[in-house]
Design an enzyme around this catalytic site. Structure first.
Site, PDB file in Angstrom:
ATOM      1  N   LYS A 188       0.854  -1.201   0.000  1.00 32.54           N
ATOM      2  CA  LYS A 188       0.000   0.000   0.000  1.00 32.54           C
ATOM      3  C   LYS A 188       0.889   1.250   0.000  1.00 32.54           C
ATOM      4  O   LYS A 188       1.988   1.218  -0.554  1.00 32.54           O
ATOM      5  CB  LYS A 188      -0.959  -0.035   1.187  1.00 32.54           C
ATOM      6  CG  LYS A 188      -1.737  -1.354   1.262  1.00 32.54           C
ATOM      7  CD  LYS A 188      -2.864  -1.326   2.215  1.00 32.54           C
ATOM      8  CE  LYS A 188      -3.553  -2.690   2.213  1.00 32.54           C
ATOM      9  NZ  LYS A 188      -4.748  -2.743   3.023  1.00 32.54           N
ATOM     10  N   HIS A 229      -8.379  -2.951  -6.024  1.00 31.18           N
ATOM     11  CA  HIS A 229      -8.344  -3.089  -4.565  1.00 31.18           C
ATOM     12  C   HIS A 229      -9.496  -2.270  -3.967  1.00 31.18           C
ATOM     13  O   HIS A 229      -9.844  -1.210  -4.490  1.00 31.18           O
ATOM     14  CB  HIS A 229      -6.994  -2.606  -4.031  1.00 31.18           C
ATOM     15  CG  HIS A 229      -6.811  -2.956  -2.587  1.00 31.18           C
ATOM     16  ND1 HIS A 229      -7.388  -2.225  -1.580  1.00 31.18           N
ATOM     17  CD2 HIS A 229      -6.163  -3.990  -1.985  1.00 31.18           C
ATOM     18  CE1 HIS A 229      -7.085  -2.786  -0.414  1.00 31.18           C
ATOM     19  NE2 HIS A 229      -6.344  -3.861  -0.640  1.00 31.18           N
ATOM     20  N   GLU A 270      -9.613  -0.337  -1.584  1.00 31.00           N
ATOM     21  CA  GLU A 270      -9.263   1.061  -1.265  1.00 31.00           C
ATOM     22  C   GLU A 270      -9.324   1.940  -2.516  1.00 31.00           C
ATOM     23  O   GLU A 270      -9.680   3.108  -2.445  1.00 31.00           O
ATOM     24  CB  GLU A 270      -7.869   1.091  -0.604  1.00 31.00           C
ATOM     25  CG  GLU A 270      -7.935   0.537   0.813  1.00 31.00           C
ATOM     26  CD  GLU A 270      -6.687  -0.190   1.283  1.00 31.00           C
ATOM     27  OE1 GLU A 270      -5.613  -0.028   0.688  1.00 31.00           O
ATOM     28  OE2 GLU A 270      -6.811  -0.948   2.275  1.00 31.00           O
ATOM     29  N   GLU A 300     -11.129 -10.338  -0.988  1.00 27.92           N
ATOM     30  CA  GLU A 300     -10.767  -9.579   0.205  1.00 27.92           C
ATOM     31  C   GLU A 300     -12.019  -8.951   0.807  1.00 27.92           C
ATOM     32  O   GLU A 300     -12.429  -7.868   0.372  1.00 27.92           O
ATOM     33  CB  GLU A 300      -9.779  -8.469  -0.148  1.00 27.92           C
ATOM     34  CG  GLU A 300      -8.476  -8.953  -0.746  1.00 27.92           C
ATOM     35  CD  GLU A 300      -7.359  -7.949  -0.532  1.00 27.92           C
ATOM     36  OE1 GLU A 300      -6.354  -8.336   0.055  1.00 27.92           O
ATOM     37  OE2 GLU A 300      -7.505  -6.785  -0.932  1.00 27.92           O
ATOM     38  N   SER A 335      -6.232  -9.270   6.826  1.00 28.37           N
ATOM     39  CA  SER A 335      -5.611  -9.639   8.103  1.00 28.37           C
ATOM     40  C   SER A 335      -4.969 -11.028   8.088  1.00 28.37           C
ATOM     41  O   SER A 335      -5.033 -11.759   9.072  1.00 28.37           O
ATOM     42  CB  SER A 335      -6.625  -9.508   9.250  1.00 28.37           C
ATOM     43  OG  SER A 335      -7.072  -8.174   9.356  1.00 28.37           O
TER      44      SER A 335
HETATM   45  P1  PGA Z   1      -4.299  -6.436   5.487  1.00 24.43           P
HETATM   46  O1  PGA Z   1      -4.586  -5.886   4.005  1.00 24.43           O
HETATM   47  O2  PGA Z   1      -3.513  -7.714   5.346  1.00 24.43           O
HETATM   48  O3  PGA Z   1      -3.543  -5.351   6.176  1.00 24.43           O
HETATM   49  O4  PGA Z   1      -5.652  -6.696   6.115  1.00 24.43           O
HETATM   50  C1  PGA Z   1      -4.853  -6.755   2.939  1.00 24.43           C
HETATM   51  C2  PGA Z   1      -5.092  -5.962   1.675  1.00 24.43           C
HETATM   52  O5  PGA Z   1      -5.762  -4.928   1.720  1.00 24.43           O
HETATM   53  O6  PGA Z   1      -4.626  -6.354   0.589  1.00 24.43           O
END
Ligand code: PGA
Length: 255
Positions: free
Chosen positions: A11, A97, A99, A169, A215
């Site tokens: 990220k 993604h 985000e 995800e 996570s």
């Molecule tokens: P995370 O993020 O492992 O910090 O939960 C996963 C991702 O967004 O690809």
């Protein structure tokens, strides 16, 4: 066996010095990867070439971008194209993604264009899908994810879709420490594989790697990856520590 993949998604983290240290630490570790195992490291744009250089001696390690634009070149200030990534020797790109969908308003239709842009340059897209908490609480997750796949991937032919890696995800599990249980992951991955199989047939569906993200940590990866349709993970927070990510790589299924 289809490819088992540990993918790091840094990220928007790390200064150049920190990126260098993390890449160094990763490159110094030795992994006993079998022929069907792969590691993908998705770093911020300014560190792509550094990562390529630092990891060039690591067999089965690939460097990925975290996004690309739909067009090849032109007056799109601030954007980076698949053509540029290809010319820099980058092989993978994360597309869609959650985000990007949430903070940059990327729609399923726009992601279909990004998938096309990536494939047209020979890049492997890591296509992300997944539902928000409210959707899961209403038990709508399977329809929601089906729709994301239908609108962004189903224009592809069987050959093309075989080049796509899918990452499931669930948004409620990303960066929250609240991992989906391995049974929840398996259930959704089996659903995704069925959706792919209904459209493209079993043979094609069985070739596509479906990663779990949200996570994933060193101490839960082996249990998640042990499920038959979970072909590895897309890892955010835990990929920023070489030891922790190393543990995740070592948790991939062996054929
Ligand atoms: P995370 O993020 O492992 O910090 O939960 C996963 C991702 O967004 O690809």
């Amino acid at each position: 066996m289809r490819k088992q993949i540990a993918a790091a998604n840094w990220k928007m983290n790390c200064t150049l010095q920190e990126a260098n240290n993390l890449l160094n630490a990763l490159s110094e570790k030795s992994f006993d990867l079998s022929a069907d195992q792969e590691v993908i490291i998705a770093v911020p744009f300014p560190y792509l070439l550094l990562a390529r250089e630092q990891l060039k001696a690591k067999a089965q390690f690939y460097v990925s971008a975290q996004n690309c634009y739909t067009k090849d070149s032109g007056a799109y200030t601030g954007e980076v194209s698949a053509a540029m990534l290809q010319s820099a020797g980058i092989t993978h790109v994360i597309i869609g993604h959650s985000e990007r969908r949430e903070y940059f308003s990327e729609s399923n239709a726009m992601l279909a264009e990004k998938i096309n842009a990536a494939l047209s340059k020979g890049l492997t897209p890591v296509f992300c899908c997944g539902e928000a908490l409210a959707v899961r609480e209403a038990d709508g997750q399977e329809n929601y994810v089906s729709q994301q796949i239908l609108e962004s991937l189903f224009h592809l032919n069987a050959n093309e879709i075989e080049s796509v890696v899918i990452a499931y995800e669930p948004i409620w599990a990303i960066g929250t420490g609240k991992t989906a249980t391995s049974d929840q992951a398996q259930q959704m991955h089996a659903h995704i594989r069925k959706v792919l199989s209904d459209k493209y047939g079993d043979e094609t569906a069985n070739k596509i790697s479906i990663l779990y993200g949200g996570s994933v940590k060193g101490d839960n990866a082996a249990e998640l990856f042990s499920k038959p349709d979970v072909d590895g993970g897309l890892v955010g927070g835990a990929s920023l520590k070489a030891d922790e990510f190393g543990k995740i790589i070592n948790s991939l299924k062996k054929s």
